[in-house]
Design an enzyme around this catalytic site. Structure first.
Site, PDB file in Angstrom:
ATOM      1  N   LYS A 105      13.863 -13.911 -10.987  1.00  0.00           N
ATOM      2  CA  LYS A 105      14.028 -12.970 -11.989  1.00  0.00           C
ATOM      3  C   LYS A 105      13.130 -13.508 -13.171  1.00  0.00           C
ATOM      4  O   LYS A 105      11.748 -13.082 -13.512  1.00  0.00           O
ATOM      5  CB  LYS A 105      15.214 -12.703 -12.428  1.00  0.00           C
ATOM      6  CG  LYS A 105      16.114 -11.533 -11.844  1.00  0.00           C
ATOM      7  CD  LYS A 105      15.326 -10.191 -12.086  1.00  0.00           C
ATOM      8  CE  LYS A 105      14.621 -10.276 -10.410  1.00  0.00           C
ATOM      9  NZ  LYS A 105      15.108  -9.804  -8.801  1.00  0.00           N
TER      10      LYS A 105
ATOM     11  N   GLU B 207      19.096 -16.559  -7.919  1.00  0.00           N
ATOM     12  CA  GLU B 207      18.647 -15.187  -8.119  1.00  0.00           C
ATOM     13  C   GLU B 207      18.082 -15.136  -9.869  1.00  0.00           C
ATOM     14  O   GLU B 207      16.953 -14.443 -10.534  1.00  0.00           O
ATOM     15  CB  GLU B 207      19.904 -14.075  -8.337  1.00  0.00           C
ATOM     16  CG  GLU B 207      19.542 -12.392  -9.141  1.00  0.00           C
ATOM     17  CD  GLU B 207      18.070 -11.640  -8.077  1.00  0.00           C
ATOM     18  OE1 GLU B 207      17.348 -11.980  -7.271  1.00  0.00           O
ATOM     19  OE2 GLU B 207      18.115 -10.669  -8.573  1.00  0.00           O
TER      20      GLU B 207
ATOM     21  N   LYS C  62       6.091  -4.083  -4.501  1.00  0.00           N
ATOM     22  CA  LYS C  62       7.702  -4.027  -4.713  1.00  0.00           C
ATOM     23  C   LYS C  62       8.231  -3.674  -3.480  1.00  0.00           C
ATOM     24  O   LYS C  62       9.317  -4.084  -3.042  1.00  0.00           O
ATOM     25  CB  LYS C  62       8.060  -2.284  -4.563  1.00  0.00           C
ATOM     26  CG  LYS C  62       9.223  -1.611  -5.195  1.00  0.00           C
ATOM     27  CD  LYS C  62      10.189  -2.629  -6.021  1.00  0.00           C
ATOM     28  CE  LYS C  62      11.949  -2.180  -5.955  1.00  0.00           C
ATOM     29  NZ  LYS C  62      12.497  -3.302  -6.230  1.00  0.00           N
TER      30      LYS C  62
ATOM     31  N   GLU D  16       8.915 -14.124 -11.107  1.00  0.00           N
ATOM     32  CA  GLU D  16       8.196 -12.960 -10.981  1.00  0.00           C
ATOM     33  C   GLU D  16       7.800 -12.769 -11.798  1.00  0.00           C
ATOM     34  O   GLU D  16       7.031 -12.473 -11.923  1.00  0.00           O
ATOM     35  CB  GLU D  16       9.496 -12.547  -9.899  1.00  0.00           C
ATOM     36  CG  GLU D  16      10.241 -11.846 -10.258  1.00  0.00           C
ATOM     37  CD  GLU D  16      11.057 -11.153  -9.566  1.00  0.00           C
ATOM     38  OE1 GLU D  16      12.577 -11.226  -9.232  1.00  0.00           O
ATOM     39  OE2 GLU D  16      10.209 -10.667  -7.705  1.00  0.00           O
TER      40      GLU D  16
ATOM     41  N   ASN E 224      -1.622   2.058   6.240  1.00  0.00           N
ATOM     42  CA  ASN E 224      -0.679   1.541   5.691  1.00  0.00           C
ATOM     43  C   ASN E 224      -0.039   0.555   6.174  1.00  0.00           C
ATOM     44  O   ASN E 224       0.130   1.383   7.585  1.00  0.00           O
ATOM     45  CB  ASN E 224       0.852   2.209   4.658  1.00  0.00           C
ATOM     46  CG  ASN E 224       1.424   0.668   3.863  1.00  0.00           C
ATOM     47  OD1 ASN E 224       0.813   0.269   3.302  1.00  0.00           O
ATOM     48  ND2 ASN E 224       2.541   1.769   3.650  1.00  0.00           N
ATOM     49  N   GLY E 225      -0.082  -1.416   6.747  1.00  0.00           N
ATOM     50  CA  GLY E 225       0.338  -1.791   7.947  1.00  0.00           C
ATOM     51  C   GLY E 225      -0.722  -2.360   8.440  1.00  0.00           C
ATOM     52  O   GLY E 225      -2.047  -2.924   7.720  1.00  0.00           O
TER      53      GLY E 225
ATOM     54  N   TRP F  83      -2.979  -3.102  -1.512  1.00  0.00           N
ATOM     55  CA  TRP F  83      -2.667  -4.374  -1.538  1.00  0.00           C
ATOM     56  C   TRP F  83      -3.210  -5.465  -0.757  1.00  0.00           C
ATOM     57  O   TRP F  83      -3.290  -4.835   0.603  1.00  0.00           O
ATOM     58  CB  TRP F  83      -1.013  -4.252  -1.277  1.00  0.00           C
ATOM     59  CG  TRP F  83      -1.056  -5.795  -2.197  1.00  0.00           C
ATOM     60  CD1 TRP F  83      -0.378  -5.655  -3.806  1.00  0.00           C
ATOM     61  CD2 TRP F  83       0.096  -7.151  -1.524  1.00  0.00           C
ATOM     62  NE1 TRP F  83       0.311  -6.691  -3.686  1.00  0.00           N
ATOM     63  CE2 TRP F  83       0.352  -7.909  -2.716  1.00  0.00           C
ATOM     64  CE3 TRP F  83      -0.419  -7.514  -0.432  1.00  0.00           C
ATOM     65  CZ2 TRP F  83       0.956  -8.837  -2.064  1.00  0.00           C
ATOM     66  CZ3 TRP F  83       0.222  -8.462   0.060  1.00  0.00           C
ATOM     67  CH2 TRP F  83       0.634  -9.027  -0.490  1.00  0.00           C
TER      68      TRP F  83
ATOM     69  N   HIS G 290      21.824 -36.080  -7.047  1.00  0.00           N
ATOM     70  CA  HIS G 290      21.473 -35.926  -5.478  1.00  0.00           C
ATOM     71  C   HIS G 290      19.245 -35.436  -6.003  1.00  0.00           C
ATOM     72  O   HIS G 290      18.861 -35.545  -4.579  1.00  0.00           O
ATOM     73  CB  HIS G 290      21.287 -34.577  -4.765  1.00  0.00           C
ATOM     74  CG  HIS G 290      23.125 -35.510  -4.239  1.00  0.00           C
ATOM     75  ND1 HIS G 290      23.778 -36.293  -3.986  1.00  0.00           N
ATOM     76  CD2 HIS G 290      23.713 -34.321  -4.062  1.00  0.00           C
ATOM     77  CE1 HIS G 290      24.901 -36.371  -3.995  1.00  0.00           C
ATOM     78  NE2 HIS G 290      25.424 -35.278  -4.350  1.00  0.00           N
TER      79      HIS G 290
ATOM     80  N   CYS H  62       0.807  -1.491  -0.176  1.00  0.00           N
ATOM     81  CA  CYS H  62       0.050  -0.356  -0.061  1.00  0.00           C
ATOM     82  C   CYS H  62       0.771   0.913  -0.042  1.00  0.00           C
ATOM     83  O   CYS H  62       1.940   1.491   0.573  1.00  0.00           O
ATOM     84  CB  CYS H  62      -0.775  -0.034   1.316  1.00  0.00           C
ATOM     85  SG  CYS H  62      -1.586  -1.481   1.562  1.00  0.00           S
TER      86      CYS H  62
ATOM     87  N   ARG I  94       4.415   0.050  -6.314  1.00  0.00           N
ATOM     88  CA  ARG I  94       4.595  -1.085  -4.895  1.00  0.00           C
ATOM     89  C   ARG I  94       4.065  -2.050  -5.657  1.00  0.00           C
ATOM     90  O   ARG I  94       4.042  -3.506  -4.247  1.00  0.00           O
ATOM     91  CB  ARG I  94       4.050  -0.120  -3.739  1.00  0.00           C
ATOM     92  CG  ARG I  94       5.265   0.908  -3.740  1.00  0.00           C
ATOM     93  CD  ARG I  94       4.951   2.191  -2.699  1.00  0.00           C
ATOM     94  NE  ARG I  94       4.654   1.382  -1.617  1.00  0.00           N
ATOM     95  CZ  ARG I  94       5.843   1.498  -0.440  1.00  0.00           C
ATOM     96  NH1 ARG I  94       6.503   2.554  -0.335  1.00  0.00           N
ATOM     97  NH2 ARG I  94       5.091   1.301   0.896  1.00  0.00           N
TER      98      ARG I  94
HETATM   99  C1  F6R Z   1      12.806  -9.537  -6.080  1.00  0.00           C
HETATM  100  C2  F6R Z   1      12.548  -8.790  -5.181  1.00  0.00           C
HETATM  101  C3  F6R Z   1      12.195  -9.683  -4.105  1.00  0.00           C
HETATM  102  C4  F6R Z   1      12.939  -8.370  -3.143  1.00  0.00           C
HETATM  103  C5  F6R Z   1      12.343  -8.343  -1.211  1.00  0.00           C
HETATM  104  C6  F6R Z   1      13.307  -8.131  -0.100  1.00  0.00           C
HETATM  105  O1  F6R Z   1      12.554  -9.462  -7.411  1.00  0.00           O
HETATM  106  O2  F6R Z   1      12.704  -7.572  -5.565  1.00  0.00           O
HETATM  107  O3  F6R Z   1      12.752 -10.140  -3.221  1.00  0.00           O
HETATM  108  O4  F6R Z   1      13.940  -8.812  -3.263  1.00  0.00           O
HETATM  109  O5  F6R Z   1      11.310  -8.419  -1.415  1.00  0.00           O
HETATM  110  O6  F6R Z   1      12.836  -6.577  -0.617  1.00  0.00           O
HETATM  111  P1  F6R Z   1      13.934  -5.612   0.093  1.00  0.00           P
HETATM  112  O7  F6R Z   1      15.925  -5.334  -0.516  1.00  0.00           O
HETATM  113  O8  F6R Z   1      13.008  -4.139  -0.080  1.00  0.00           O
HETATM  114  O9  F6R Z   1      13.449  -5.796   0.921  1.00  0.00           O
END
Ligand code: F6R
Length: 607
Positions: free
Chosen positions: A484, A480, A602, A487, A99-100, A73, A503, A2, A27
């Site tokens: 990517k 990673e 985000k 997601e 927010n929260g 959200w 394994h 949010c 976000r």
């Molecule tokens: C992946 C992604 C998430 C963030 C995770 C931590 O692309 O964006 O996995 O890396 O939610 O977020 P931060 O770094 O803001 O703590």
């Protein structure tokens, strides 16, 4: 998650609020709304879905001089107009954005319903509006102060009341809230991006603080109504930071920005003469750094994988036992804090709930915790005992790219500092710095292969499953890369240690399951080649990212992307770039919403 924005001033309020919400879109959200104070009371407009639905519903010239906006959200209650914020009390005179999560909302709601309040939504937030109605004594700040002790959980909130025109009151606990100062106008927001084009200065609020703003001034007080003086900071963002600048998506822009963002993260932090690094914010002298016997790096998602690579740097370069821990796990573990262990928490946003909770637990148990953050003034940056800003600039795309390479830039510098305080010679230190400083221009060379990576994406984006494999320092880069891809393209992808293939995961190999191997020119290269052959023997298709001129690999696999030669320990910097581009192109080819993939936010400010 949010996002919230509030405005007191004389500019066109719909432009300010909707413009702020547009900047908060990145976000992640599923509905949005605004409330503005007009001569006839408070007008609330809310819509489900993309912000455009709200923009279409809001008259372009609203005459109001104070208002609040929200991107929601969903957590409590389905995605619907009734559950969207702002929420109002029974009289419709009070409006709230929040927010929260209010954990005890059900008890509060039951009590409020029993005393006659009528609820219109299923949200936790609506209780705040009704509590305020109950506590109302004509003074908005005093009423907000009176109800905060009743709320259990987290909040960054803004309240407005029709009888107090031109005033907004905000409060925070566990969710970010900042104030922006413009010329004859004041703002509140959960994130600087919402107000960057208008506010020249910002004040970062801390938990427990209550702020009241009007067009001309503000006051900050604590729970006991004591005045609080806060530093006023310059707004550090440029308007351009929030534009795509000709790129079709923020993600692509951010991938291409990595040559500059990494250089920014190195600037002033490498000392070739002393063959070491400098990180000003650590708040530790050389003796304290020499006394560190272990390092634990804590983060979530991409930041956790950056931590895994950071731990690898520290072990390989400085000989310090180091490991990464997932924030959501360490927060609830029986953590044993050893006095000579140094902890880092890594977070792009600096607001991730899991990481923040882990930080607070670690500190409660006596650990020294440093932060590695991107968002200046974020909660994690402020609550750590010291730390480093990665300076990658605002990251708008939900999928993290440039923050990842900037995070590992910071850890490489820290590992260099620690190595030079221990075993590393000045000759090695100097050679490392030279190799490290070449990384941005080498990344540029990798980026020049974008069209070859697009061709690869065209060939492979129809496959429903992928395995990403790596070893050593490239294992977390493989994780990673898989993250990517899954997601943003919604293709299922798993990161697997190449040595772990036999394994179990090898049973998945078939013509329908492509494997993507990261094979730097290091001591594990031959082992990786053996693993590639095992996959090929089972009719699996193999894409390899390898060092330029590695003909043996090129001849063994189906497709290859070559990256320039570097120190093996630095190879994740170069190997991750094709993976980011591959994920990006697959997502675009499959018609996905690249910058705002489904179900993701985000900044994950709830557990
Ligand atoms: C992946 C992604 C998430 C963030 C995770 C931590 O692309 O964006 O996995 O890396 O939610 O977020 P931060 O770094 O803001 O703590």
């Amino acid at each position: 998650m949010c996002g919230i924005v509030g405005y007191c001033g004389r500019k066109n309020i719909s432009e300010i609020l909707l413009g702020g919400l547009k900047r908060l879109e990145y976000r992640g959200y599923d509905s949005s709304g605004i409330a503005v104070g007009t001569d006839n009371g408070i007008t609330v407009i809310r819509r489900v879905g993309k912000l455009k639905n709200l923009i279409d519903a809001v008259p372009s010239m609203l005459t109001a001089q104070f208002g609040i906006g929200h991107t929601r959200w969903a957590t409590h209650g389905e995605v619907s107009e009734e559950n969207s914020h702002p929420h109002t009390d029974c009289s419709g005179k009070i409006a709230i954005v929040h927010n929260g999560i209010i954990e005890n909302y059900q008890q509060l709601k039951d009590r409020l319903i029993a005393s006659g309040h009528k609820f219109k939504s299923q949200t936790d937030t609506e209780v705040i509006a009704h509590l305020l109605e109950e506590a109302w004594d004509g003074n908005l700040t005093a009423s907000v102060r009176a109800i905060l002790p009743m709320l259990r959980g987290t909040y960054g909130l803004i309240a407005m009341h029709a009888d107090v025109p031109g005033v907004l009151v905000g409060a925070r606990r566990g969710s970010p809230l900042i104030m922006g100062i413009g010329k004859d106008e004041m703002f509140l927001a959960s994130d600087a991006s919402a107000i960057a084009s208008h506010a020249q200065n910002v004040v970062y609020l801390d938990d427990g603080e209550i702020i009241s703003i009007s067009e001309t001034g503000f006051s900050i007080t604590d729970a006991d109504n004591n005045d609080i003086k806060k530093p006023i900071n310059d707004m550090e963002f440029e308007n351009d930071d929030f534009e795509k600048n000709g790129f079709p998506h923020f993600m692509l822009k951010e991938i291409f920005e990595q040559t500059e963002s990494i250089s920014r993260g190195m600037a002033g932090r490498l000392d070739l003469a002393a063959a070491t690094g400098k990180l000003g914010g650590l708040n530790m002298n050389e003796n304290q750094l020499r006394a560190v016997r272990r390092v634990v790096i804590v983060g979530a998602g991409t930041s956790y994988f950056a931590g895994c690579i950071g731990a690898n740097f520290l072990e390989s370069m400085a000989g310090i036992p180091a490991r990464a821990e997932s924030a959501s796990e360490i927060a609830y573990k029986d953590i044993i804090i050893e006095p000579d262990t140094l902890y880092f928490v890594v977070s792009q946003s600096g607001e991730t709930a899991d990481t923040l909770i882990a930080l607070r637990e670690l500190k409660r148990k006596g650990a020294r915790v440093l932060g590695v953050c991107n968002a200046v003034g974020s909660t994690i940056a402020r609550e750590t005992d010291g730390g480093v800003y990665i300076h990658s600039g605002p990251e708008i795309a939900v999928a993290s790219t440039k923050a990842f390479t900037s995070q590992i830039t910071t850890f490489a510098i820290f590992a260099l500092i620690m190595a030079r305080l221990r075993n590393m010679t000045s000759v090695q230190g100097e050679a490392f710095i030279k190799a490290f400083q070449a990384i941005p221009s080498q990344i540029k060379e990798v980026l020049e292969q974008d069209s070859a990576i697009l061709a690869l994406a065209k060939k492979y984006c129809g496959y429903p499953n992928f395995i990403f494999l790596g070893r050593g320092v490239c294992l977390a880069a493989a994780y990673e890369g898989a993250l990517k891809l899954k997601e943003i393209s919604y293709i299922h992808a798993e990161g697997v240690g190449a040595g772990d293939l036999k394994h179990g995961p090898i049973s998945l190999i078939s013509e329908q399951m492509p494997s993507l191997f990261l094979v730097p020119n290091d001591g594990l290269r031959q082992k990786n080649i053996s693993n590639i052959k095992e996959v090929k023997a089972r009719c699996g298709k193999v894409i390899a990212i390898c060092t330029r001129g590695d003909n043996e690999i090129a001849e063994t696999v189906d497709d290859v992307i070559e990256v320039p030669e570097t120190w093996p320990i630095l190879s994740p910097f170069l190997m991750i770039i094709p993976l980011q581009l591959f994920a990006y192109h697959c997502a675009v080819l499959l018609g996905r919403d690249v910058d705002q993939p489904r179900n993701l936010a985000k900044s994950v400010t709830v557990e």
